[in-house]
Scaffold this motif. Structure first.
Motif, mmCIF file in Angstrom:
data_model
loop_
_atom_site.group_PDB
_atom_site.id
_atom_site.type_symbol
_atom_site.label_atom_id
_atom_site.label_comp_id
_atom_site.label_asym_id
_atom_site.label_seq_id
_atom_site.Cartn_x
_atom_site.Cartn_y
_atom_site.Cartn_z
ATOM 1 N N ILE A 143 90.480 33.972 -11.057
ATOM 2 C CA ILE A 143 90.741 33.736 -12.474
ATOM 3 C C ILE A 143 92.139 33.137 -12.639
ATOM 4 N N GLY A 144 92.204 32.026 -13.315
ATOM 5 C CA GLY A 144 93.480 31.351 -13.514
ATOM 6 C C GLY A 144 93.839 30.406 -12.391
ATOM 7 N N ALA A 145 93.056 30.437 -11.306
ATOM 8 C CA ALA A 145 93.303 29.517 -10.193
ATOM 9 C C ALA A 145 92.648 28.173 -10.500
ATOM 10 N N GLY A 146 92.792 27.244 -9.583
ATOM 11 C CA GLY A 146 92.209 25.926 -9.782
ATOM 12 C C GLY A 146 90.697 25.939 -9.663
ATOM 13 N N LYS A 147 90.100 24.797 -10.025
ATOM 14 C CA LYS A 147 88.645 24.680 -9.999
ATOM 15 C C LYS A 147 88.092 24.882 -8.589
ATOM 16 N N THR A 148 88.759 24.316 -7.606
ATOM 17 C CA THR A 148 88.292 24.443 -6.219
ATOM 18 C C THR A 148 88.372 25.879 -5.736
ATOM 19 N N ALA A 149 89.439 26.582 -6.113
ATOM 20 C CA ALA A 149 89.592 27.981 -5.700
ATOM 21 C C ALA A 149 88.497 28.850 -6.306
ATOM 22 N N ARG A 150 88.094 28.547 -7.533
ATOM 23 C CA ARG A 150 87.022 29.319 -8.161
ATOM 24 C C ARG A 150 85.699 29.119 -7.428
ATOM 25 N N LEU A 151 85.548 27.960 -6.796
ATOM 26 C CA LEU A 151 84.332 27.708 -6.029
ATOM 27 C C LEU A 151 84.195 28.682 -4.860
ATOM 28 N N VAL A 152 85.332 29.121 -4.301
ATOM 29 C CA VAL A 152 85.302 30.086 -3.199
ATOM 30 C C VAL A 152 84.673 31.390 -3.675
ATOM 31 N N ALA A 153 85.106 31.855 -4.842
ATOM 32 C CA ALA A 153 84.547 33.088 -5.409
ATOM 33 C C ALA A 153 83.063 32.915 -5.718
ATOM 34 N N HIS A 154 82.693 31.751 -6.256
ATOM 35 C CA HIS A 154 81.291 31.488 -6.562
ATOM 36 C C HIS A 154 80.449 31.451 -5.289
ATOM 37 N N ALA A 155 81.001 30.871 -4.228
ATOM 38 C CA ALA A 155 80.281 30.808 -2.951
ATOM 39 C C ALA A 155 80.036 32.203 -2.403
ATOM 40 N N HIS A 156 81.042 33.062 -2.521
ATOM 41 C CA HIS A 156 80.908 34.441 -2.041
ATOM 42 C C HIS A 156 79.828 35.178 -2.828
ATOM 43 N N ILE A 157 79.814 34.971 -4.138
ATOM 44 C CA ILE A 157 78.816 35.622 -4.988
ATOM 45 C C ILE A 157 77.413 35.135 -4.652
ATOM 46 N N TRP A 158 77.254 33.810 -4.576
ATOM 47 C CA TRP A 158 75.936 33.245 -4.289
ATOM 48 C C TRP A 158 75.429 33.677 -2.918
ATOM 49 N N LEU A 159 76.310 33.716 -1.926
ATOM 50 C CA LEU A 159 75.915 34.086 -0.572
ATOM 51 C C LEU A 159 75.340 35.502 -0.540
ATOM 52 N N ASN A 160 76.048 36.447 -1.135
ATOM 53 C CA ASN A 160 75.601 37.840 -1.104
ATOM 54 C C ASN A 160 74.428 38.098 -2.053
ATOM 55 N N LEU A 161 74.393 37.363 -3.157
ATOM 56 C CA LEU A 161 73.280 37.523 -4.098
ATOM 57 C C LEU A 161 71.978 37.000 -3.492
ATOM 58 N N LEU A 162 72.027 35.817 -2.897
ATOM 59 C CA LEU A 162 70.841 35.243 -2.263
ATOM 60 C C LEU A 162 70.415 36.069 -1.052
ATOM 61 N N GLY A 163 71.410 36.614 -0.328
ATOM 62 C CA GLY A 163 71.089 37.472 0.815
ATOM 63 C C GLY A 163 70.335 38.714 0.387
ATOM 64 N N ALA A 164 70.756 39.323 -0.731
ATOM 65 C CA ALA A 164 70.073 40.517 -1.240
ATOM 66 C C ALA A 164 68.654 40.184 -1.686
ATOM 67 N N VAL A 165 68.488 39.034 -2.341
ATOM 68 C CA VAL A 165 67.150 38.613 -2.784
ATOM 69 C C VAL A 165 66.251 38.359 -1.578
ATOM 70 N N LEU A 166 66.813 37.729 -0.544
ATOM 71 C CA LEU A 166 66.042 37.418 0.665
ATOM 72 C C LEU A 166 65.590 38.682 1.385
ATOM 73 N N PHE A 167 66.472 39.687 1.469
ATOM 74 C CA PHE A 167 66.169 40.890 2.238
ATOM 75 C C PHE A 167 65.458 41.966 1.411
ATOM 76 N N TYR A 168 65.394 41.800 0.109
ATOM 77 C CA TYR A 168 64.772 42.831 -0.730
ATOM 78 C C TYR A 168 63.340 43.173 -0.288
ATOM 79 N N PRO A 169 62.491 42.170 0.000
ATOM 80 C CA PRO A 169 61.124 42.517 0.433
ATOM 81 C C PRO A 169 61.079 43.168 1.812
ATOM 82 N N PHE A 170 62.190 43.079 2.564
ATOM 83 C CA PHE A 170 62.200 43.585 3.936
ATOM 84 C C PHE A 170 63.072 44.835 4.092
ATOM 85 N N ILE A 171 63.327 45.534 2.988
ATOM 86 C CA ILE A 171 64.161 46.736 3.053
ATOM 87 C C ILE A 171 63.553 47.771 3.994
ATOM 88 N N GLU A 172 62.276 48.029 3.832
ATOM 89 C CA GLU A 172 61.617 49.032 4.676
ATOM 90 C C GLU A 172 61.578 48.590 6.141
#
Length: 256
Positions: A174-203
């Motif tokens: 927050i308050g950083a440049g546009k490119t720096a915010r992309l790092v945070a967005h990448a981290h969010i997308w990576l873990n969010l998509l990972g959770a969606v991918l593994f959700y059917p395979f929890i068991e």
């Protein structure tokens, strides 16, 4: 991340490096993937009861801090810090014991055992509050040992904890440049998509981890390692495409 014992610290440093134009956003994807893998190191240490070394490490670190020689001082800082982390994790395990006896806690964990989405939500919320996915998963490991949580519910909490840990990087951006915010967005997308991918395979993940160890807490630590390694290996060959994917959604958000 293994040295710092915190993927959040590495991600925040990454935001700073990108803000200062010392690293390109596309190159930061690999560091984020490595940070997620490195965060499993602490869990593996906790699972194998290395917390018994907490007080000796703190004592050695304190003695080294008394010396003015830079090399000894650095060793003292690292040793003292790791000892404090182990001690705090031991405290979380101790805290779990009285909490298990509360009727509210029993009802709460029954709810998470019956609904995996509830476990993911709990993992994300608790990690957002305490700013440590390792601590959240460590708490879950303690309750699994006491049979309050099922292994499947522990895996769900682990998936949520990986989502919640992104909040620290988001605050730093927050308050950083546009490119720096992309790092945070990448981290969010990576873990969010990972959770969606593994959700059917929890068991399946819980069952596969049970084949690697007889201890329920060690099984959850292994499940976390498998999850992060698999997600990172899946994304790594497509790091450039993933970076463009994040940039595309960032532009959509800006246009709204």
């Amino acid at each position: 991340t293994m040295l710092f014992q915190s993927s959040s610290v590495v991600t925040v440093l990454l935001v700073g490096l990108v803000t200062a134009s010392l690293m390109k956003f596309t190159h930061s994807i690999g560091v984020i993937l490595g940070a997620n893998i490195g965060s499993c190191f602490t869990l593996e240490l906790i699972a194998f009861n290395v917390t018994d070394f907490a007080l000796p490490l703190i004592a050695i670190g304190f003695i080294c801090l008394l010396f003015t020689r830079s090399s000894l001082y650095i060793i003292g800082c690292v040793t003292f810090g790791i000892g404090c982390i182990f001690l705090s994790m031991n405290g979380l395990e101790t805290l779990a014991e009285p909490l298990r006896t509360l009727p509210v806690t029993e009802y709460f964990f029954q709810w998470t055992n019956d609904h995996y989405l509830a476990g993911i939500s709990v993992g994300a919320i608790v990690t957002t509050i305490i700013q440590s996915s390792t601590a959240t998963i460590g708490i879950a490991m303690s309750f699994i040992e006491g049979l309050s949580l099922t292994s499947e519910s522990g895996v769900a909490i682990m998936l949520g904890a990986n989502i919640g840990t992104c909040f620290t990087a988001y605050i730093a951006s927050i308050g950083a440049g546009k490119t720096a915010r992309l790092v945070a967005h990448a981290h969010i997308w990576l873990n969010l998509l990972g959770a969606v991918l593994f959700y059917p395979f929890i068991e399946f993940l819980a069952h596969f981890s049970s084949l690697l160890s007889e201890s329920p807490s060690v099984q959850l630590a292994h499940a976390s390692t498998i999850y992060n390694v698999v997600c990172s290996l899946l994304v790594l060959p497509f790091a450039g495409s993933f970076a463009r994917f994040v940039q595309f959604f960032a532009r959509l958000e800006k246009d709204r």
